[in-house]
Design an enzyme around this catalytic site. Structure first.
Site, PDB file in Angstrom:
ATOM      1  N   ALA A  98       0.841  -1.188   0.000  1.00 21.65           N
ATOM      2  CA  ALA A  98       0.000   0.000   0.000  1.00 21.65           C
ATOM      3  C   ALA A  98       0.881   1.244   0.000  1.00 21.65           C
ATOM      4  O   ALA A  98       1.834   1.341   0.768  1.00 21.65           O
ATOM      5  CB  ALA A  98      -0.914   0.006   1.220  1.00 21.65           C
ATOM      6  N   SER A 123       2.611  -2.242   4.240  1.00 22.77           N
ATOM      7  CA  SER A 123       2.668  -0.800   4.015  1.00 22.77           C
ATOM      8  C   SER A 123       3.974  -0.423   3.347  1.00 22.77           C
ATOM      9  O   SER A 123       4.985  -1.117   3.481  1.00 22.77           O
ATOM     10  CB  SER A 123       2.575  -0.045   5.346  1.00 22.77           C
ATOM     11  OG  SER A 123       3.791  -0.183   6.080  1.00 22.77           O
ATOM     12  N   ASP A 124       3.961   0.674   2.591  1.00 22.59           N
ATOM     13  CA  ASP A 124       5.226   1.286   2.231  1.00 22.59           C
ATOM     14  C   ASP A 124       5.876   1.745   3.535  1.00 22.59           C
ATOM     15  O   ASP A 124       5.201   1.946   4.554  1.00 22.59           O
ATOM     16  CB  ASP A 124       5.010   2.460   1.278  1.00 22.59           C
ATOM     17  CG  ASP A 124       6.234   2.735   0.412  1.00 22.59           C
ATOM     18  OD1 ASP A 124       7.347   2.327   0.802  1.00 22.59           O
ATOM     19  OD2 ASP A 124       6.086   3.371  -0.653  1.00 22.59           O
ATOM     20  N   TRP A 125       7.188   1.926   3.482  1.00 26.71           N
ATOM     21  CA  TRP A 125       7.947   2.146   4.720  1.00 26.71           C
ATOM     22  C   TRP A 125       7.589   3.506   5.338  1.00 26.71           C
ATOM     23  O   TRP A 125       7.851   4.554   4.764  1.00 26.71           O
ATOM     24  CB  TRP A 125       9.430   2.038   4.412  1.00 26.71           C
ATOM     25  CG  TRP A 125       9.998   0.665   4.637  1.00 26.71           C
ATOM     26  CD1 TRP A 125      11.109   0.373   5.371  1.00 26.71           C
ATOM     27  CD2 TRP A 125       9.503  -0.591   4.175  1.00 26.71           C
ATOM     28  NE1 TRP A 125      11.322  -1.002   5.383  1.00 26.71           N
ATOM     29  CE2 TRP A 125      10.349  -1.612   4.665  1.00 26.71           C
ATOM     30  CE3 TRP A 125       8.388  -0.966   3.413  1.00 26.71           C
ATOM     31  CZ2 TRP A 125      10.147  -2.970   4.408  1.00 26.71           C
ATOM     32  CZ3 TRP A 125       8.180  -2.320   3.152  1.00 26.71           C
ATOM     33  CH2 TRP A 125       9.053  -3.294   3.640  1.00 26.71           C
ATOM     34  N   ALA A 167       4.445   4.438   5.920  1.00 24.71           N
ATOM     35  CA  ALA A 167       3.170   4.947   5.384  1.00 24.71           C
ATOM     36  C   ALA A 167       2.012   4.818   6.362  1.00 24.71           C
ATOM     37  O   ALA A 167       0.957   5.407   6.135  1.00 24.71           O
ATOM     38  CB  ALA A 167       2.827   4.215   4.075  1.00 24.71           C
TER      39      ALA A 167
END
Length: 852
Positions: free
Chosen positions: A192, A224-226, A228
């Site tokens: 995401a 998640s993106d890091w 996010a």
């Protein structure tokens, strides 16, 4: 891998609700939590669209570097991309990596997108097919792939906060389509993005559940993106399963408390934990399974006396690996124009002039978190010299310096002041300036200096060996309190707070602060940079240096003289890391006045000039009609120069076809906006991005999507299309579409295109099939890519390309019914060489099935 869902539920039963919740936050930056109670080990993740870096930013731990994603899409060759995915998997296993954070399936919506090199194309069909091929290749070898960044994360400006406003139909037909293809290919993770879509941040968005998990049946992990994840309850109630990185963040203990307090249902956490365990089962990391993954390579440490490299490199240094990567370079290289110049005959050449700074230091990859440290890089100059060794003389002239920032120190320009060996001296000091540890490093770009207890200051020292006298540009990049001295003289000092919390900027590409200093040849100078380690400023410290820029007029004249005296000239121009990188978009498409002037000067001096463009995305080429041939090399990876030499001298055909339309000028492009207005970025073009927008506005680009020449010519002779097709598009949970054609039933149409090789050399042609609905009651593109197939033929030979057109290409998303539907009536099927060159057309009568 035989663990059933029932067994997973039994294992979950061993864990308390708190323990299940804590599983869902990373243990470190790149690792998930282990749980001994169920035999779960940590899962290791790594960036990896073009190479597998592993867990550390350390130039001594090298990686195989493939051509950029845009170059892979330019191959239009799924079998080759699948093999390259297998190569990435082998690299991941060598480094102890379980999960590869690739491929990136966002689209080239605007030519200004700063991360085009990491994305595949502007078209959802091509992106979906190439992305699925990479996923299959990676996962066939027991490494999990990750489709990212879900969804509409198609530009970099304000990417952490931008709210993308996109209509439901465009979202379904364009931006979600490549992710749906990834799920169909069995992808194990979906990431995401940072952005919001239509008012809701993606890590808390309903799209993570529907269509991803419900309609498409995705049973993997949504990560998640890091950084996010910004909230606890909203994201935990959504379809997000794993918050990275860890151990700190909005989940962890906060999520456990939210479950205890009833704000987050236990069932939601159980589903997330179940998905994580299911991934672990697939990876062989659960319940005492024997993991197929080796231990990761050790991080090099030690005194500055030498660099300890891993002794065994089982796959990355082999000839087979290098040959495959080299083949991929040629397969993705696009021959944009050729005026009977290419291929050059090596046997008839006496002197070849290779011109341009990018020729000697060819840019192999884009900037940002996807970057790796290749074992070795073959520049264009290296490749041409190797190809002509013993045959012809190669002369290199760098020409004017390209616009851009000063580069990091490298082994050619400095030595470690303590050992005298090439490189720099990295020291970590305590608050009193005492040395805690020191080591020699290979260059001035140190993104993750090793931290030890009491670490307060990072110091990088280098003894410069100037080869050019005059006013040098020196600098240090990072955030926080920094200083730079030369031979003990203070050049700059100050406190430079972070201007953004974008992790790509803070940890990978921080801005530099500059100072000037006069240096003389034959006299070494000691350059020392320091930065304090303060909370929120990261660790990245970069020391840069650039000699005085050469006189532009004199450099152009020298290049022209070399071109005049040569039998052929190869001039290489391209972008810089600060022109194409994660973290920000471009503001223009210009290569800069000096590079444009260089190509003009060389082309005027020698009609047999081959211009090579070294970029990840579109750039303006105002001189394109003046050169004898024009090659697009992309960011070609570690074997770039070798693969390009194969193309230039005819050992291999330029196999690439454009995955993105190239404008002659930025102002001509139908979609350019990447900057939000009031935090919102409106996708007002709807379905009409890329070549679709060009066709809609009846504009002609420099080069159409799908364009690319080979070393032979083709005629398009015949198109065979079924007379009718009955299409059923259902609104069920699977959202399938089927087409019944004649007496047969399948998942689409079969279109046949007969082409003939009309040239004197065997070759490969990518036959593209487009659909159109001229009398549609709906807003539709003028035409859209529906399928493609590659064929090979000998001179004079006719072959038939069989192109499968999926039934979904005949469907549209009904916003009123929230379902796929088909419009009955007369359709057009077109075939040709690009979106702008479709010489064959035939009618198709589409009939809706009765249940619609």
């Amino acid at each position: 891998m035989g663990t059933s869902d029932e067994e997973i539920d039994r294992l979950l039963g061993k864990l308390t609700p708190r323990a299940r919740a804590l599983l869902l936050t990373g243990a470190t930056t790149w690792r998930t939590q282990a749980e001994p109670a169920v035999g779960l080990r940590e899962l290791v993740m790594s960036d990896g669209p073009a190479g597998v870096r592993g867990e550390a930013w350390d130039e001594r731990i090298t990686s195989v570097l493939l051509p950029s994603a845009s170059a892979l899409a330019a191959t239009w060759d799924e079998a080759l991309v699948e093999r390259l995915g297998g190569l990435l998997a082998a690299e991941a296993r060598r480094k102890g990596v379980d999960v590869l954070l690739a491929p990136t399936l966002n689209l080239h919506r605007s030519p200004l997108g700063g991360r085009h090199f990491e994305c595949l194309s502007e078209d959802p069909e091509l992106t979906g097919r190439i992305g699925a091929a990479l996923i299959r290749g990676v996962q066939a070898h027991g490494v999990a792939a990750t489709a990212k960044h879900y969804v509409a994360n198609d530009s970099e400006t304000d990417r952490l906060t931008v709210d993308v406003r996109v209509g439901e139909r465009a979202l379904r037909e364009v931006y979600l389509a490549p992710f749906e293809a990834a799920v169909a290919a069995g992808v194990r993770l979906v990431m995401a993005g940072y952005n919001a879509v239509n008012g809701t941040t993606m890590t808390a968005h309903a799209l993570l559940t529907d269509p991803l998990k419900s309609e498409w049946g995705f049973d993997g992990v949504v990560v998640s993106d890091w950084g996010a994840v910004r909230g606890t309850v909203d994201t935990a109630r959504a379809g997000l399963d794993l918050a990275m990185p860890g151990p700190d963040g909005p989940w962890g203990e906060a999520l456990a408390r939210a479950v205890t307090g009833g704000d987050v249902p236990e069932a939601a956490v159980d589903d997330k934990a179940r998905r994580l365990l299911r991934l672990a089962v697939w990876l062989g990391a659960l319940g005492g399974q024997d993991s197929p993954l080796p231990q990761p390579l050790p991080l090099p440490t030690g005194e500055p006396r030498g660099i300890q490299r891993p002794s065994a490199r089982p796959s990355s240094a082999t000839r087979d690996v290098r040959a495959l990567v080299r083949r991929a370079v040629a397969a993705g290289t696009v021959l944009l124009a050729n005026r009977d110049v290419l291929p050059l005959d090596a046997e008839r050449l006496g002197t070849v002039a290779v011109i341009g700074a990018h020729a000697a230091r060819t840019r192999a990859q884009g900037g940002g978190s996807a970057g790796v440290f290749p074992q070795a890089e073959v520049s264009v100059l290296d490749g041409i010299r190797a190809a002509l060794r013993g045959r012809a003389r190669v002369v290199h002239v760098p020409g004017p310096r390209p616009d851009g920032p000063a580069p990091p120190l490298d082994r050619e320009t400095c030595t470690d002041p303590r050992s005298g060996l090439p490189g720099v001296l990295l020291r970590v000091l305590d608050a009193d300036g005492r040395e805690l540890y020191a080591e020699r490093r290979l260059d001035g770009r140190l993104l993750e200096p090793r931290l030890v207890p009491g670490a307060h200051t990072v110091e990088i020292g280098a003894r410069l060996r100037p080869r050019t006298a005059g006013r040098w540009t020196l600098g240090v990049a990072g955030f926080g309190r920094m200083s730079l001295t030369l031979d003990g003289r203070l050049l700059l000092e100050g406190d430079f707070p972070p201007v953004t919390d974008d992790p790509a900027v803070v940890h990978v590409n921080p801005p530099a602060q500059y100072a000037g200093a006069d240096l003389a040849t034959g006299r070494d100078a000691l350059l020392v940079a320091r930065r304090e380690l303060a909370p929120g400023t990261g660790r990245a410290t970069v020391v840069v240096a650039a000699p005085p820029a050469p006189n532009v007029t004199a450099s152009l004249a020298e290049a022209a003289r070399a071109a005049t005296a040569a039998d052929a000239a190869v001039v290489v121009v391209g972008t810089t890391e600060h022109g194409e990188s994660e973290g920000y978009d471009r503001t223009d498409l210009a290569l800069g006045a000096t590079q444009d002037a260089l190509v003009r000067a060389v082309a005027a001096a020698n009609p047999r000039t081959v211009a090579v463009v070294n970029s990840g995305g579109p750039v303006e080429l105002p001189w394109r009609e003046r050169v004898g041939a024009l090659l697009l090399a992309w960011f070609p990876g570690q074997e770039g120069g070798a693969g390009l030499a194969d193309v230039i001298f005819g050992r291999a055909e330029p196999g690439g076809r454009l995955p993105t339309t190239w404008p002659a000028a930025l102002a001509d492009a139908p979609v350019t906006r990447t900057r939000p207005d009031g935090g919102r970025l409106a996708y007002d073009e709807g379905l009409h991005l890329g070549y679709r927008g060009w066709l809609r506005h009846q504009h002609t680009p420099a080069y159409w999507f799908g364009h690319g020449l080979g070393y032979t010519t083709w005629s398009y002779d015949e198109l065979t299309v079924p007379a009718t097709a009955t299409v059923t598009a259902t609104a069920t949970a699977t959202a399938t579409a089927t087409a019944t054609v004649g007496t047969g039933t399948g998942d689409g149409l079969t279109v046949r295109v007969r082409v003939r090789n009309t040239g004197a050399r065997a070759g490969r042609e990518v036959v593209q099939v487009y659909l159109a609905r001229p009398a549609s009651a709906l807003d539709r593109p003028v035409r859209w890519l529906a399928g493609y197939a590659a064929v090979r033929a000998r001179p004079g030979e006719a072959v038939t390309a069989t192109v499968r057109v999926p039934a979904r290409a005949l469907c549209h998303w009904s916003v009123a019914e929230h379902a796929w539907r088909t419009e009955a009536g007369r359709w057009r099927v077109l075939a040709g060489r690009s979106a702008g060159d479709v010489p064959l057309a035939a009618d198709l009568e589409v009939v809706r099935a009765p249940d619609e």
